[in-house]
Design a protein around this motif. Structure first.
Motif, mmCIF file in Angstrom:
data_model
loop_
_atom_site.group_PDB
_atom_site.id
_atom_site.type_symbol
_atom_site.label_atom_id
_atom_site.label_comp_id
_atom_site.label_asym_id
_atom_site.label_seq_id
_atom_site.Cartn_x
_atom_site.Cartn_y
_atom_site.Cartn_z
ATOM 1 N N PHE A 186 -1.142 11.698 -30.528
ATOM 2 C CA PHE A 186 -0.784 11.212 -29.201
ATOM 3 C C PHE A 186 0.409 10.269 -29.338
ATOM 4 N N LYS A 187 1.351 10.411 -28.428
ATOM 5 C CA LYS A 187 2.516 9.535 -28.453
ATOM 6 C C LYS A 187 2.124 8.127 -28.011
ATOM 7 N N THR A 188 2.854 7.160 -28.494
ATOM 8 C CA THR A 188 2.689 5.777 -28.054
ATOM 9 C C THR A 188 4.030 5.296 -27.499
ATOM 10 N N GLY A 189 3.968 4.264 -26.704
ATOM 11 C CA GLY A 189 5.211 3.748 -26.149
ATOM 12 C C GLY A 189 4.997 3.169 -24.769
ATOM 13 N N THR A 190 6.084 2.918 -24.073
ATOM 14 C CA THR A 190 6.050 2.294 -22.762
ATOM 15 C C THR A 190 5.744 3.328 -21.680
ATOM 16 N N GLU A 191 4.893 2.951 -20.774
ATOM 17 C CA GLU A 191 4.552 3.843 -19.670
ATOM 18 C C GLU A 191 5.771 4.051 -18.787
ATOM 19 N N PRO A 192 6.124 5.298 -18.482
ATOM 20 C CA PRO A 192 7.278 5.545 -17.612
ATOM 21 C C PRO A 192 6.997 5.087 -16.191
ATOM 22 N N PRO A 193 8.028 4.733 -15.446
ATOM 23 C CA PRO A 193 7.814 4.288 -14.058
ATOM 24 C C PRO A 193 7.322 5.438 -13.191
ATOM 25 N N ILE A 194 6.528 5.096 -12.193
ATOM 26 C CA ILE A 194 6.065 6.092 -11.230
ATOM 27 C C ILE A 194 7.215 6.436 -10.290
ATOM 28 N N ASP A 195 7.374 7.713 -10.029
ATOM 29 C CA ASP A 195 8.439 8.184 -9.141
ATOM 30 C C ASP A 195 8.358 7.437 -7.816
ATOM 31 N N ILE A 196 9.493 6.892 -7.383
ATOM 32 C CA ILE A 196 9.510 6.109 -6.147
ATOM 33 C C ILE A 196 9.099 6.945 -4.935
ATOM 34 N N ALA A 197 9.219 8.257 -5.042
ATOM 35 C CA ALA A 197 8.829 9.127 -3.923
ATOM 36 C C ALA A 197 7.339 9.050 -3.633
ATOM 37 N N VAL A 198 6.560 8.605 -4.625
ATOM 38 C CA VAL A 198 5.117 8.493 -4.442
ATOM 39 C C VAL A 198 4.790 7.467 -3.355
ATOM 40 N N GLU A 199 5.655 6.484 -3.146
ATOM 41 C CA GLU A 199 5.402 5.441 -2.162
ATOM 42 C C GLU A 199 5.729 5.873 -0.738
ATOM 43 N N LYS A 200 6.345 7.032 -0.570
ATOM 44 C CA LYS A 200 6.721 7.493 0.760
ATOM 45 C C LYS A 200 5.499 7.761 1.628
ATOM 46 N N SER A 201 5.581 7.435 2.909
ATOM 47 C CA SER A 201 4.538 7.769 3.866
ATOM 48 C C SER A 201 4.929 9.053 4.592
ATOM 49 N N HIS A 202 3.951 9.947 4.746
ATOM 50 C CA HIS A 202 4.191 11.218 5.422
ATOM 51 C C HIS A 202 3.483 11.193 6.778
ATOM 52 N N PHE A 203 4.204 11.568 7.806
ATOM 53 C CA PHE A 203 3.673 11.574 9.159
ATOM 54 C C PHE A 203 3.388 13.013 9.554
ATOM 55 N N ILE A 204 2.133 13.290 9.846
ATOM 56 C CA ILE A 204 1.692 14.648 10.104
ATOM 57 C C ILE A 204 1.557 14.884 11.615
ATOM 58 N N THR A 205 2.150 15.964 12.086
ATOM 59 C CA THR A 205 1.993 16.381 13.470
ATOM 60 C C THR A 205 1.026 17.529 13.524
ATOM 61 N N THR A 206 -0.112 17.318 14.153
ATOM 62 C CA THR A 206 -1.126 18.369 14.270
ATOM 63 C C THR A 206 -0.815 19.221 15.498
ATOM 64 N N PRO A 207 -1.374 20.436 15.568
ATOM 65 C CA PRO A 207 -1.122 21.299 16.723
ATOM 66 C C PRO A 207 -1.454 20.633 18.053
#
Length: 295
Positions: A271-292
């Motif tokens: 298993f590799k060791t090292g620094t955890e990569p940053p989480i993609d900033i897109a993960v923080e985006k809020s999605h607004f859903i329009t239902t029928p």
């Protein structure tokens, strides 16, 4: 049995990468969270052991890896990248402590008589609604309150509603009707989350059985028992494993695998060791859903 095992977790690899693994280890050696931890903490009171895969408010889609020996927790991979669930407004990540019941299995070769669809091949999912944010890999004892039937891409995917027995509200919640009484809006939010969470991935609305109405504790316990029986048949070699690893180290079924072999295979894996990569900033985006209904 669980207390005697003194289970702890062992992390290997770098979090937020495809190779990250969280193993479970007892005082005797590595164990499988799916096969070696008992379903019931107390069979007579129907208190169950829940394996926490995803703490509340987090996005990383962590899951018990059914295909690797000792079934470690890993992050799901999609298109070669680690998968994170989208934030569907007004929610952020998962709105409960999300996990699974050990010793259960939704057989993908058997039509569930309650839904008319075959199982999804996974252990039963659990949505724990207590106040405390649990930790990944934690084993908590929960009281079953009810269940929601979801059809995910044509397969039965039950969601058990439960609460940690040590939660301050646990004594007040004894069946599904108590959830709306003491946690108003939570079941409705759960329905919305389950129906919409895959829409940002380009998929459609998930179907909920019984018009989205959560079924009561008695109903849930019957589903739990049925999936436990499927798991027993799986471990005894009476049904196809569908690529699942049924190696285990505690129970004396056909999947028995000595502790020493598990230890050797896991320790020999690099298993590799090292620094955890940053989480993609897109993960923080809020999605607004329009239902029928809103169009």
């Amino acid at each position: 049995m669980l207390s005697k095992l003194q289970v702890k977790t062992v992390e290997k690899g770098i979090p937020n990468t495809a190779e990250y693994r969280m193993y479970f280890k007892s005082n005797q050696g590595y164990i499988s969270p799916m096969h070696d931890i008992p379903l019931y903490s107390n069979f007579y009171t129907k208190v169950c052991n829940m394996i926490v895969e995803i703490p509340r408010w987090t996005n990383a889609k962590m899951e018990i890896n059914l295909r690797e020996p000792m079934n470690p927790i890993k992050q799901d991979i999609k298109n070669g990248l680690v998968r994170n669930v989208a934030n569907v407004f007004p929610h952020h990540g998962y709105i409960w402590n999300y996990g699974a019941f050990p010793e259960t299995w939704e057989n993908p070769d058997v039509v569930d008589p309650l839904t008319g669809h075959k199982g999804d091949g996974d252990p039963l999912d659990v949505l724990e609604i207590g106040e405390r944010i649990a930790k990944r890999g934690e084993i908590i004892q929960v009281k079953v309150l009810g269940i929601i039937g979801m059809i995910d891409e044509g397969q039965t995917d039950w969601k058990v509603i439960a609460i940690n027995v040590h939660d301050p509200n646990a004594d007040k919640l004894n069946d599904i009707g108590d959830v709306e009484k003491y946690f108003p809006g939570y079941l409705n939010a759960t329905n919305e989350w389950l129906k919409h969470y895959k829409i940002p991935e380009g998929k459609g609305i998930n179907t909920l059985e019984f018009n989205g109405e959560a079924q009561n504790k008695e109903f849930a316990l019957k589903v739990i028992d049925a999936t436990h029986q499927h798991w027993i048949k799986l471990m005894m070699g009476d049904v196809k494993p569908f690529g699942l690893s049924i190696r285990n180290t505690v129970i004396g079924a056909k999947g028995l695998w000595p502790f020493q072999m598990a230890e050797r295979e896991i320790n020999n894996r690099e298993f590799k060791t090292g620094t955890e990569p940053p989480i993609d900033i897109a993960v923080e985006k809020s999605h607004f859903i329009t239902t029928p209904q809103q169009e």
